[in-house]
Design a protein around this motif. Structure first.
Motif, short mmCIF file in Angstrom:
data_model
loop_
_atom_site.label_atom_id
_atom_site.label_comp_id
_atom_site.label_asym_id
_atom_site.label_seq_id
_atom_site.Cartn_x
_atom_site.Cartn_y
_atom_site.Cartn_z
N TYR A 1 21.30 14.05 -6.92
CA TYR A 1 21.33 13.21 -5.72
C TYR A 1 22.71 13.23 -5.08
O TYR A 1 22.84 13.22 -3.85
N PHE B 1 11.40 13.90 -10.92
CA PHE B 1 11.43 12.48 -10.60
C PHE B 1 11.90 11.71 -11.83
O PHE B 1 11.59 12.09 -12.96
N SER C 1 16.66 -0.34 -13.07
CA SER C 1 15.87 -0.99 -12.02
C SER C 1 16.77 -1.57 -10.93
O SER C 1 16.36 -1.70 -9.78
N SER D 1 12.39 7.50 -13.06
CA SER D 1 12.32 6.08 -12.69
C SER D 1 12.54 5.24 -13.95
O SER D 1 12.47 5.76 -15.07
N ASP E 1 11.71 1.92 -7.78
CA ASP E 1 10.86 3.01 -7.28
C ASP E 1 11.24 4.36 -7.85
O ASP E 1 10.47 5.31 -7.75
N GLY E 2 12.42 4.44 -8.42
CA GLY E 2 12.83 5.69 -9.02
C GLY E 2 13.48 6.64 -8.03
O GLY E 2 13.64 6.32 -6.85
N LEU E 3 13.84 7.78 -8.55
CA LEU E 3 14.66 8.73 -7.81
C LEU E 3 13.98 10.10 -7.85
O LEU E 3 13.66 10.61 -8.92
N THR E 4 13.75 10.64 -6.67
CA THR E 4 13.15 11.97 -6.62
C THR E 4 14.24 13.03 -6.73
O THR E 4 15.30 12.90 -6.14
N ARG F 1 21.02 2.16 -5.11
CA ARG F 1 21.38 3.45 -4.52
C ARG F 1 20.46 4.57 -5.03
O ARG F 1 20.17 5.53 -4.33
N TYR F 2 20.03 4.42 -6.28
CA TYR F 2 19.22 5.49 -6.87
C TYR F 2 17.75 5.08 -6.99
O TYR F 2 17.06 5.43 -7.93
N GLY F 3 17.31 4.28 -6.01
CA GLY F 3 15.88 4.00 -5.91
C GLY F 3 15.40 2.76 -6.64
O GLY F 3 14.25 2.37 -6.47
N TYR G 1 18.28 10.28 -15.84
CA TYR G 1 19.10 9.76 -14.75
C TYR G 1 20.38 10.57 -14.56
O TYR G 1 20.87 10.72 -13.44
#
Lengths: 255, 315
Positions: free
Chosen positions: B81, B236, B133, B238, B142-145, B137-139, B74
């Protein structure tokens, strides 16, 4: 009595309803060998665990070398020069004998937050450890894994570990526990030499050894001091005889 | 000197050489998949090596080690991001964040021992999981690409498969070397002494928990690095990267390969992930095979595969 190295005042420790140390006071003079005896369950191990910091007293105070150490943790007391051996052999069983001793030397040689150099190649630590090993007659067994040593050798190693920290005071919890006749004799001989170099508090069940070695003897019964005197006087003390020596109660080794 | 000639060293030499030559094989044979798989393996091996430092040498059974994978991942993902693409910022931040997390978690959980330690580290890791979770803001779930891999200013190009693989491999070898230096150092002897007999170590003058904590932090940082690599590898990150089963996987890798052995975790990871990968083509319940295997290892080969190899002399 001039300059007690260790001074215990009104020490008490309870376990639930049992009073294991009962308003106990005790002075150990620099240079003496002070034995602590008493029947099973008299609270000897409880007492020395409080002296060396494994156990905290409920009340009372402990001064060592002029400092109040009552609330100091074990590792700080060790740094002040108070070393102990354990009744039930307590070593690093999966380490070699010399590693056990070298770690004690290392503990008193600056901090150990050194992450890079090989500690087993630090010559002065190895030499100090070897000297302590030879002192107790274990020089030949330096590279053996502790769990492969005999019980007697492990007892001697306990002593070498305590010595390697160059303590001002050695607190020995039944160094002769479980030793055979010849091994006991060797231990007595060793302690007789060591007492010239360092102040010793000796808890022991072997009465012959105690009376042969001690300058003074403190007798504990149910956590209280019932007598504290030179061996000859202790032998004559009627209360001690009644509580402990006279009747042939089990004066053998325990646990 | 028997060390030179036993089966174990031969296996190790083979593993090391194979890992180093793998990209060559991949490009000659055109098998890109194997490079992808082994990049993942090498990264997880680094995580397993870091876990082994506290578990094998320090006797600290952390059941929350995957949290550091998430924190490292992260850190890289969030910075990317937010438009901070430089690897010279992203990676130190990843390490620092992991260290900080380990410091706090360690200071609290090292007050406990045994089962309580396992439970408390698990609890903290799950907290990290739920916090991730909840980061809308960071998904969130669904996680962050990660759209752009860390930029090291032309020094290395992480987008190049082969280069990235070698970066991961260098980190793994570096990690193993670090652990090797540590376990033989003053610090390492103290940590292992505390594992063996804490009371004794306190009695000879060591403040056991202070050494434990530092060891815990070092291990967390190493695993955080693995997390940064892992997120980069998949582009990615998550919350599932730090789910508790992942911590369990890491423990299994260490135990399979050989707890408290320098190279063991590497072979444990290879075995675990290769099995998982090949079984996944047959069944989705790879645990049906890996579970009993672990049981056999624990029952009959203490010291894991590495311990077993060590007992096989060639002659």
């Amino acid at each position: 009595m001039a300059d007690p190295l260790l001074s215990v005042k009104n020490l008490s420790r309870r376990f639930g309803g049992i009073v294991a140390t009962d308003d106990l006071s005790l002075d150990v003079v620099r240079g003496e060998l002070h034995a602590i005896i008493g029947p099973n369950g008299a609270g000897k191990t409880t007492l020395i665990s409080q002296l060396t910091g494994q156990l905290q007293p409920n009340s009372g105070s402990i001064h060592f070398a002029g400092r109040d150490v009552t609330r100091l943790p074990a590792y700080r007391r060790s740094a002040l020069g108070l070393a102990r051996s354990f009744q039930i052999t307590s070593l690093l069983k999966d380490f070699t004998a010399i590693d056990n001793v070298a770690l004690a030397a290392q503990a008193h040689d600056g901090h150990s937050f050194r992450f890079w150099g090989n500690a087993r190649k630090e010559l002065h630590l190895r030499k100090a450890a070897m000297a302590a090993m030879e002192r107790v007659g274990l020089g030949q067994r330096a590279e053996s894994i502790v769990s492969e040593l005999s019980h007697g050798e492990q007892r001697e190693l306990e002593l070498a570990v305590a010595l390697a920290s160059k303590p001002q005071m050695l607190v020995l919890d039944e160094p002769m526990a479980g030793l055979g006749v010849t091994e006991s004799a060797r231990m007595v001989k060793l302690l007789r030499e060591l007492r010239r170099e360092v102040t010793i508090v000796l808890v022991e069940h072997d009465m012959d050894a105690v009376f042969a070695l001690a300058d003074r003897i403190t007798v504990l019964v149910y956590g209280r001091v019932i007598a504290c005197d030179v061996p000859a006087a202790i032998r004559q003390n009627p209360e001690v005889r009644r509580a402990y020596l006279g009747d042939q109660q089990v004066v053998t080794h325990h646990g | 000197m028997t060390v030179m000639f036993n089966v174990r060293s031969v296996v190790w030499a083979l593993v090391i050489v194979s890992l180093m030559l793998l990209p060559l094989y991949s490009s000659v044979s055109g098998n890109i998949f194997i490079l992808t798989l082994f990049t993942r393996i090498v990264i997880f091996a680094l995580a397993a090596v870091s876990l082994n430092l506290i578990m094998g040498y320090g006797g600290m059974m952390s059941f929350g080690h995957a949290a550091y994978l998430g924190i490292g991942g992260y850190a890289v993902g969030i910075l990317a991001y937010e438009g901070i693409g430089s690897g010279f910022i992203q990676w130190p931040v990843a390490l620092l964040a992991s260290a900080l997390f380990a410091l706090v978690i360690g200071a609290l959980s090292l007050r406990t021992r045994g089962v309580y330690f396992i439970m408390i580290t698990l609890a903290f890791a799950q907290m990290a999981y739920y916090i991730a979770s909840g980061m809308a803001r960071y998904g969130g779930d669904d996680g962050l690409t990660i759209y752009k891999r860390s930029d090291f200013g032309g020094l290395i190009n992480l987008s190049d498969r082969t280069q990235f693989y070698y970066v991961c491999l260098a980190c793994l070898f570096g990690g193993i070397y670090l652990v090797w230096r540590i376990v033989n150092s003053r610090f390492g002897l103290v940590v292992q002494g505390v594992r063996s007999n804490e009371q004794r170590m306190e009695a000879i003058g060591f403040h056991a928990n202070r050494y434990r904590l530092v060891c815990f932090v070092i291990s967390g940082m190493m695993c955080g690095l693995a997390g940064a690599l892992l997120a980069t590898n998949t582009d990615f990150v998550s919350p599932s990267i730090m789910y508790w089963t992942r911590s369990g996987d890491l423990m299994v890798m260490v135990i399979l390969g050989g707890i408290g052995s320098l190279f063991g975790p590497v072979i444990g990871t290879i075995l675990f992930l290769v099995l998982e990968e090949s079984l996944s083509q047959v069944t989705e319940f790879s645990g049906i095979i890996i579970g009993p295997l672990l049981l056999l290892i624990v029952l009959f080969a203490r010291g894991g595969i590495d311990g077993w190899l060590g007992r096989l002399r060639r002659g």
